[in-house]
Design a protein around this motif. Sequence first.
Motif, PDB file in Angstrom:
ATOM      1  N   ASN A  98      12.793 -21.401 -46.432  1.00  0.00           N
ATOM      2  CA  ASN A  98      11.278 -20.932 -46.603  1.00  0.00           C
ATOM      3  C   ASN A  98      10.852 -21.063 -45.132  1.00  0.00           C
ATOM      4  O   ASN A  98       9.585 -20.134 -44.827  1.00  0.00           O
ATOM      5  N   PHE A  99      11.535 -21.503 -44.100  1.00  0.00           N
ATOM      6  CA  PHE A  99      10.627 -21.655 -42.866  1.00  0.00           C
ATOM      7  C   PHE A  99      11.771 -21.317 -41.913  1.00  0.00           C
ATOM      8  O   PHE A  99      11.435 -20.381 -40.999  1.00  0.00           O
ATOM      9  N   VAL A 100      12.642 -21.889 -41.627  1.00  0.00           N
ATOM     10  CA  VAL A 100      13.563 -21.786 -40.655  1.00  0.00           C
ATOM     11  C   VAL A 100      14.013 -20.257 -40.316  1.00  0.00           C
ATOM     12  O   VAL A 100      13.852 -19.555 -39.716  1.00  0.00           O
ATOM     13  N   VAL A 101      14.850 -19.919 -41.589  1.00  0.00           N
ATOM     14  CA  VAL A 101      15.429 -18.573 -41.527  1.00  0.00           C
ATOM     15  C   VAL A 101      14.329 -17.554 -41.431  1.00  0.00           C
ATOM     16  O   VAL A 101      14.354 -16.617 -40.428  1.00  0.00           O
ATOM     17  N   PRO A 102      13.052 -17.449 -42.267  1.00  0.00           N
ATOM     18  CA  PRO A 102      12.054 -16.586 -42.038  1.00  0.00           C
ATOM     19  C   PRO A 102      11.442 -16.492 -40.736  1.00  0.00           C
ATOM     20  O   PRO A 102      11.361 -15.438 -39.893  1.00  0.00           O
ATOM     21  N   PHE A 103      11.149 -17.592 -39.984  1.00  0.00           N
ATOM     22  CA  PHE A 103      10.469 -17.901 -39.095  1.00  0.00           C
ATOM     23  C   PHE A 103      11.439 -17.069 -37.663  1.00  0.00           C
ATOM     24  O   PHE A 103      10.841 -16.395 -36.816  1.00  0.00           O
ATOM     25  N   THR A 104      12.612 -17.524 -37.806  1.00  0.00           N
ATOM     26  CA  THR A 104      13.603 -16.893 -36.801  1.00  0.00           C
ATOM     27  C   THR A 104      13.762 -15.460 -36.874  1.00  0.00           C
ATOM     28  O   THR A 104      13.522 -14.692 -35.754  1.00  0.00           O
ATOM     29  N   ILE A 105      14.061 -14.956 -37.951  1.00  0.00           N
ATOM     30  CA  ILE A 105      13.996 -13.500 -37.942  1.00  0.00           C
ATOM     31  C   ILE A 105      12.876 -12.720 -37.810  1.00  0.00           C
ATOM     32  O   ILE A 105      12.799 -11.612 -36.961  1.00  0.00           O
ATOM     33  N   LEU A 106      11.695 -13.226 -38.359  1.00  0.00           N
ATOM     34  CA  LEU A 106      10.576 -12.280 -38.301  1.00  0.00           C
ATOM     35  C   LEU A 106       9.860 -12.577 -37.165  1.00  0.00           C
ATOM     36  O   LEU A 106       8.724 -11.825 -37.005  1.00  0.00           O
ATOM     37  N   ALA A 107      10.150 -13.625 -36.354  1.00  0.00           N
ATOM     38  CA  ALA A 107       9.200 -13.795 -35.049  1.00  0.00           C
ATOM     39  C   ALA A 107       9.781 -13.222 -33.808  1.00  0.00           C
ATOM     40  O   ALA A 107       9.014 -12.814 -33.059  1.00  0.00           O
ATOM     41  N   LEU A 108      10.880 -12.939 -34.112  1.00  0.00           N
ATOM     42  CA  LEU A 108      11.667 -12.034 -33.048  1.00  0.00           C
ATOM     43  C   LEU A 108      11.564 -10.468 -33.550  1.00  0.00           C
ATOM     44  O   LEU A 108      12.206  -9.915 -34.292  1.00  0.00           O
ATOM     45  N   LYS A 109      11.120  -9.512 -32.417  1.00  0.00           N
ATOM     46  CA  LYS A 109      10.754  -8.042 -33.019  1.00  0.00           C
ATOM     47  C   LYS A 109      12.194  -7.477 -33.025  1.00  0.00           C
ATOM     48  O   LYS A 109      12.440  -6.758 -34.030  1.00  0.00           O
ATOM     49  N   LYS A 110      13.161  -8.050 -32.359  1.00  0.00           N
ATOM     50  CA  LYS A 110      14.460  -7.262 -32.220  1.00  0.00           C
ATOM     51  C   LYS A 110      15.177  -7.284 -33.980  1.00  0.00           C
ATOM     52  O   LYS A 110      15.938  -6.705 -34.228  1.00  0.00           O
ATOM     53  N   LEU A 111      14.682  -8.587 -34.343  1.00  0.00           N
ATOM     54  CA  LEU A 111      15.256  -8.910 -35.823  1.00  0.00           C
ATOM     55  C   LEU A 111      14.536  -8.298 -36.929  1.00  0.00           C
ATOM     56  O   LEU A 111      14.833  -8.444 -38.125  1.00  0.00           O
TER      57      LEU A 111
END
Lengths: 230, 164, 452
Positions: free
Chosen positions: C337-350
């Motif tokens: 809920n947090f670690v994966v979405p945050f990592t992916i969605l916070a970085l524009k490239k991802l």
Amino acid sequence: MTHKWGMAVDLDRCTGCGACVTACHAENNIPTVGPEQAARGRAMHWIRVERYYEGEFPDVSVKFRPVMCQQCDAAPCEPVCPTYASHHTAEGLNAQVYNRCIGTRYCANACPYNVRYFDFFNPQWPRPLHLQFNPDVSVREVGVMEKCTFCVQRINAAEIAAKADKRELKDGELQPACAQSCPAKALVFGDLNDPESAVSRLSKSPRGAKLLEDLGTKPAVTYLSRQTQA
Amino acid sequence: MAVYALYDTGESAQRAVNALRTTGIADADIAVISSEPMEDYEFSAINHRTLIWYIASAGGFVGLAFATWLTRMTEVAWPLQTGNMPIVAWWPNLIVMFELTMLGGILSAVATLIVTGGLGRKVPELYDPDVTNGKILVGVEQPRDTAAVERALRSIPGGEFKTV
Amino acid sequence: MNHPSHEQMTADLLRPLQRTSWRFYLLVAFLGSIVLMGLCTWAYQMYNGFGVSGINNPVYWAFYITNFVFWIGISHAGTLISAILRLVNAGWRRPVTRCAEVITAFALMIGAMFPIIHLGRPWLFFWLMPYPNQRLLWPNFRSPLVWDFFAISTYLTGSVLFLFLPMIPDFALIRDRAPKGLRRRIYGALALGWRGTTKQWHRLESAMQIMAVAIIPVAVSVHTIVSFDFSMAPVPMWHSTMFGPYFVAGAIFSGIAGLIIAMAALRRFLHLEAYLHPVHFENLGKLLLMMSLLWAYFVFAERLTTWFGNDTAEMNVFYVTQRGSFSPLYWTMVVCNFVVPFTILALKKLRTIGGCVIASFGVCVGMWLERFLIVVPSLSHKYLPYAWGHYRPRPVEIMITIATFAAMTLLYTLFSKFVPIIAIWELKAGDHPSPELSAAGQHEHRLGETHA
């Protein structure tokens, strides 16, 4: 004068024998569920004897506590039942109407004492126990909730008999099956509105306390704590 | 008998509407039919006055009244004992009252749409399936002066004139 | 990306209705068989008694209630996207509204089945409806379950109407294009004689505005009332005043995740690359990121308050969830809920379509676990330690859970076969923005284009 039924449980006297549990099963047509279902947590003991161990071996002490429906004045199981199957009576009992129950099991979740039981299957009695039903108590079908009623069938019968005889009920005349069968007389039942009754006097005992009192459920059962060794 | 023309663009439809207005036809009689709402043109404001917001609010009030009555009436219908929480409890009743208020508003808005939009009627009305190909139909359903309407519609180039 | 012409739009969006491949039939058969198995399992449960499930004393609610809350949560997708974006005139909503509203309607229908599935006597579920009868059996309006009934009924009615009304002009389009026959008759009946006069368009738009205004508070109230099922009971870590907003935030969170997955699938299988652009997924991905942060905030606030308060019963539940037998599920939930979405969605490239879909799958798993971890640990560790218990799901519950996911996919697939999944008229209407919106600085973003 209206009665208000209550109970006092003397934990100093309770030996954990379980006679109350057996008597309750017999009186109220409660099925046994079998060892497999009991291991899965489906046992339906309207009154159960809780057992707590204190200390480490070899200084272990065991505490017993019979827990039944506390017939709370502010019962959390009542407002949540969508069909009013769980409701209050004028005599302070929390009544369960099996015919109105659709089995949402919300009342069981709301009960902090976990004293409400669900019929997971249609009840079965191993032969010849199917011959010893109490005709005054209905047999519940699958899918409804049930719980201790303070043997309301006995209460009603005694009240009707007293009214027919045009007299008041005497203290100790009426007892639920558990109180009747307790060999140590640990369970005392009576009218809390009668200041002279045994249960009223025991409820005011300095040893007395209610179970989970801080939750505000206002239970009608008082537990008298064990005397510790001097 | 209806007289209409099909135009390809919004501008020609707007000019046709203006032409019809100059022949003295009231806005309410001018039918403009398109396959999507075209709010950037003035003709989309024809017949825009509506009471739907008031009707929806009234529907909400009806829902509120019904819910208040329903909860209160059923709660006192039978002398049921309750412990602690009274049987007529306003906090929980407010929840049911809120839901039925919104339901009343929604249903009355939809009912108004169906009635005032003329949906579900079996009577055939002015329509051309070519509208779904992006054409805009501008016409008059029962014109008093058919010739004047025809002149106005034909005066805008790019239109396909038809009568029904 | 070139803006497709109106003819191209109509052709592209009607194509799924006109051409069917063998893959469609195979998918429907596969999903249909799973749904059928689920229905048979439910019949088996009703016939043999509720004991075939894993429910016991004290865990009287488990999988079915988890699924109930989960699906009602998913249903918040449509409302957020459709109603809120409609009210703020966000142009990029146009290709997305119907996909979202369909999710709402079907997720609600599936979610509303679960209170019936979990009943001990489901054939009597209608006693929750207030109808006059000679037994004077009125429902208890003080019970959160009756509030559930009213809230979900209102929301379902509202959502189905919110979905159906804008379908009317598209039904008219199909009716006019269809050759004479059954198709024309059915779509003609559904179109209710729609013509497209200015009066009808205006009434439709007004009705949609009213419904958007009404449906947002209803949606908020629905999941709040679902949360009241828990917070009204004196169960440790249920009796929290924060449950209302916490559940609504969680619902919107899982709803957006569901929407992203649905949109990505549609884009892929119906070849809607010209209509669902990467920027749509980017925008929704940013919303998902925001909701992930909001969810994390609520969880933190809730758990900090519990831990600081140090109430005995609550701390038992707290530790059994975080350190005890539920901890694998708990930490999976945090990661999903947090670690994966945050990592992916916070970085524009991802934050690509693929990245958003991965994050969304994670969120769906995580939010399902979150509902489970709210229901079961608290029930298994209430106030009297002798009465503590544990729960293990049984095949019945697992089968029905899987069947509901299959049912959702099946309903969605069938819907996209019979109704254009993007509202054709709404897409075309984006080329005709209202003059109020054309005022300086208020240009609608059509299909994600930015104005110079």
